[in-house]
Design a protein around this motif. Sequence first.
Motif, PDB file in Angstrom:
ATOM      1  N   MET A   1      41.373  38.742  32.288  1.00 44.94           N
ATOM      2  CA  MET A   1      42.170  39.843  33.600  1.00 44.94           C
ATOM      3  C   MET A   1      41.482  41.562  33.464  1.00 44.94           C
ATOM      4  N   LYS A   2      40.389  41.528  33.012  1.00 42.96           N
ATOM      5  CA  LYS A   2      39.818  42.747  32.439  1.00 42.96           C
ATOM      6  C   LYS A   2      38.636  42.802  33.292  1.00 42.96           C
ATOM      7  N   ALA A   3      38.120  41.532  33.966  1.00 40.08           N
ATOM      8  CA  ALA A   3      36.975  41.783  35.363  1.00 40.08           C
ATOM      9  C   ALA A   3      37.485  42.743  36.804  1.00 40.08           C
ATOM     10  N   LYS A   4      38.858  41.860  36.719  1.00 42.66           N
ATOM     11  CA  LYS A   4      39.683  42.729  37.823  1.00 42.66           C
ATOM     12  C   LYS A   4      40.502  43.440  37.572  1.00 42.66           C
ATOM     13  N   ASP A   5      40.686  43.924  36.344  1.00 39.39           N
ATOM     14  CA  ASP A   5      41.491  45.539  36.176  1.00 39.39           C
ATOM     15  C   ASP A   5      41.199  46.690  37.040  1.00 39.39           C
ATOM     16  N   GLY A   6      39.681  47.099  36.887  1.00 38.79           N
ATOM     17  CA  GLY A   6      39.188  48.171  37.060  1.00 38.79           C
ATOM     18  C   GLY A   6      38.817  48.403  39.222  1.00 38.79           C
ATOM     19  N   ASP A   7      38.349  47.426  40.067  1.00 36.73           N
ATOM     20  CA  ASP A   7      38.170  47.508  41.483  1.00 36.73           C
ATOM     21  C   ASP A   7      39.173  46.905  41.835  1.00 36.73           C
ATOM     22  N   GLY A   8      39.643  45.299  41.351  1.00 38.73           N
ATOM     23  CA  GLY A   8      40.777  44.814  42.150  1.00 38.73           C
ATOM     24  C   GLY A   8      42.320  45.710  42.231  1.00 38.73           C
ATOM     25  N   MET A   9      42.720  47.180  40.728  1.00 46.60           N
ATOM     26  CA  MET A   9      43.622  47.190  40.295  1.00 46.60           C
ATOM     27  C   MET A   9      43.984  48.418  41.816  1.00 46.60           C
ATOM     28  N   LEU A  10      42.424  49.305  41.359  1.00 40.33           N
ATOM     29  CA  LEU A  10      41.782  50.341  42.511  1.00 40.33           C
ATOM     30  C   LEU A  10      42.112  50.327  43.429  1.00 40.33           C
ATOM     31  N   ALA A  11      42.132  49.561  44.405  1.00 47.22           N
ATOM     32  CA  ALA A  11      41.787  48.696  46.109  1.00 47.22           C
ATOM     33  C   ALA A  11      43.475  48.739  45.531  1.00 47.22           C
ATOM     34  N   VAL A  12      44.213  47.854  45.348  1.00 41.84           N
ATOM     35  CA  VAL A  12      45.575  48.550  45.265  1.00 41.84           C
ATOM     36  C   VAL A  12      46.705  49.164  45.332  1.00 41.84           C
ATOM     37  N   CYS A  13      45.840  49.861  44.149  1.00 39.49           N
ATOM     38  CA  CYS A  13      46.887  51.711  44.639  1.00 39.49           C
ATOM     39  C   CYS A  13      46.313  51.984  44.995  1.00 39.49           C
ATOM     40  N   MET A  14      45.430  51.914  45.645  1.00 45.71           N
ATOM     41  CA  MET A  14      44.643  52.701  47.210  1.00 45.71           C
ATOM     42  C   MET A  14      45.975  52.457  48.410  1.00 45.71           C
ATOM     43  N   MET A  15      46.740  51.187  47.885  1.00 43.34           N
ATOM     44  CA  MET A  15      47.782  50.790  49.420  1.00 43.34           C
ATOM     45  C   MET A  15      49.202  51.806  49.528  1.00 43.34           C
ATOM     46  N   LEU A  16      49.493  51.723  48.646  1.00 47.56           N
ATOM     47  CA  LEU A  16      50.272  53.506  48.270  1.00 47.56           C
ATOM     48  C   LEU A  16      50.093  55.056  48.250  1.00 47.56           C
ATOM     49  N   PRO A  48      39.221  32.289  36.517  1.00 51.76           N
ATOM     50  CA  PRO A  48      39.343  33.284  38.063  1.00 51.76           C
ATOM     51  C   PRO A  48      40.352  32.480  38.867  1.00 51.76           C
ATOM     52  N   SER A  49      40.725  31.161  38.832  1.00 54.29           N
ATOM     53  CA  SER A  49      41.652  31.095  39.284  1.00 54.29           C
ATOM     54  C   SER A  49      43.515  31.899  38.996  1.00 54.29           C
ATOM     55  N   ALA A  50      43.952  31.494  37.269  1.00 55.05           N
ATOM     56  CA  ALA A  50      44.674  32.679  37.154  1.00 55.05           C
ATOM     57  C   ALA A  50      44.587  34.166  37.260  1.00 55.05           C
ATOM     58  N   GLU A  51      43.149  34.572  36.762  1.00 53.90           N
ATOM     59  CA  GLU A  51      43.038  36.413  37.857  1.00 53.90           C
ATOM     60  C   GLU A  51      43.779  36.352  38.968  1.00 53.90           C
ATOM     61  N   ASP A  52      43.291  35.347  40.531  1.00 51.16           N
ATOM     62  CA  ASP A  52      43.188  35.340  41.329  1.00 51.16           C
ATOM     63  C   ASP A  52      45.289  35.171  41.727  1.00 51.16           C
ATOM     64  N   ALA A  53      45.756  35.001  40.917  1.00 52.42           N
ATOM     65  CA  ALA A  53      47.539  34.396  40.524  1.00 52.42           C
ATOM     66  C   ALA A  53      47.314  35.831  41.234  1.00 52.42           C
ATOM     67  N   VAL A  54      47.274  36.284  39.831  1.00 55.47           N
ATOM     68  CA  VAL A  54      48.021  37.843  39.105  1.00 55.47           C
ATOM     69  C   VAL A  54      47.470  38.351  40.597  1.00 55.47           C
ATOM     70  N   SER A  55      46.676  38.770  40.959  1.00 60.98           N
ATOM     71  CA  SER A  55      46.748  39.582  41.589  1.00 60.98           C
ATOM     72  C   SER A  55      46.768  39.385  43.401  1.00 60.98           C
ATOM     73  N   ASP A  56      47.154  38.161  43.824  1.00 60.80           N
ATOM     74  CA  ASP A  56      47.382  38.388  44.566  1.00 60.80           C
ATOM     75  C   ASP A  56      49.041  38.802  44.501  1.00 60.80           C
TER      76      ASP A  56
END
Length: 190
Positions: A1-16, A48-56
């Motif tokens: 999950m390291k690669a997606k922690d920064g950018d991906g979760m930042l974008a998700v947090c902006m939904m809040l 990558p697929s597991a990271e995508d599932a968690v991100s979704d």
Amino acid sequence: MKAKDGDGMLAVCMMLDTPEERESFEAVYQENKNIMYAHAYSILKDVPSAEDAVSDSFVALARNFSRLSLMEPSRLRSYLIITARNAAYKIYNKRKREVSTDEVYSDDNAPADKELHISVENHQLYKELSQMIKRLDPKYGDVVMLKYYCDMKDKDIAVSLDISLENVKVRLYRAKAALKKMLKEGGYCD
């Protein structure tokens, strides 16, 4: 999950809407991302697929965070694990449909190596067993997935699903009985 922690979760947090929601979401994310990833990876077998599932799963949480954040932490954790599992199965099924027929063995070019043949048989049994688990009532399937795919202890499953330890044991017993019956019907055991 390291690669997606920064950018991906930042974008998700902006939904809040509020900084408080973002902070609360971040805490939920940090507390649950590893167990969700382990569960998704156990199904998908690739990072990558597991990271995508968690991100979704976290995107789904963010969309309904104001309502879901009111849940008890153990119930929210169960929700997230089940959401990650469902997202992983969705990705798995999509990937399975996309497999090219060129990649499938025909009788003419089947491998002669006995070890590979056994491996293919074991993989087939694993796939069949996974399908059988999916057919179980979710309350039984979830306990089996947490126990055998996530290697969780019974007491941790009880906390995650907010049920008693005794109930975990009963559900595991019933799930095993149902799976044994399905295996017998499928000709896998006596």
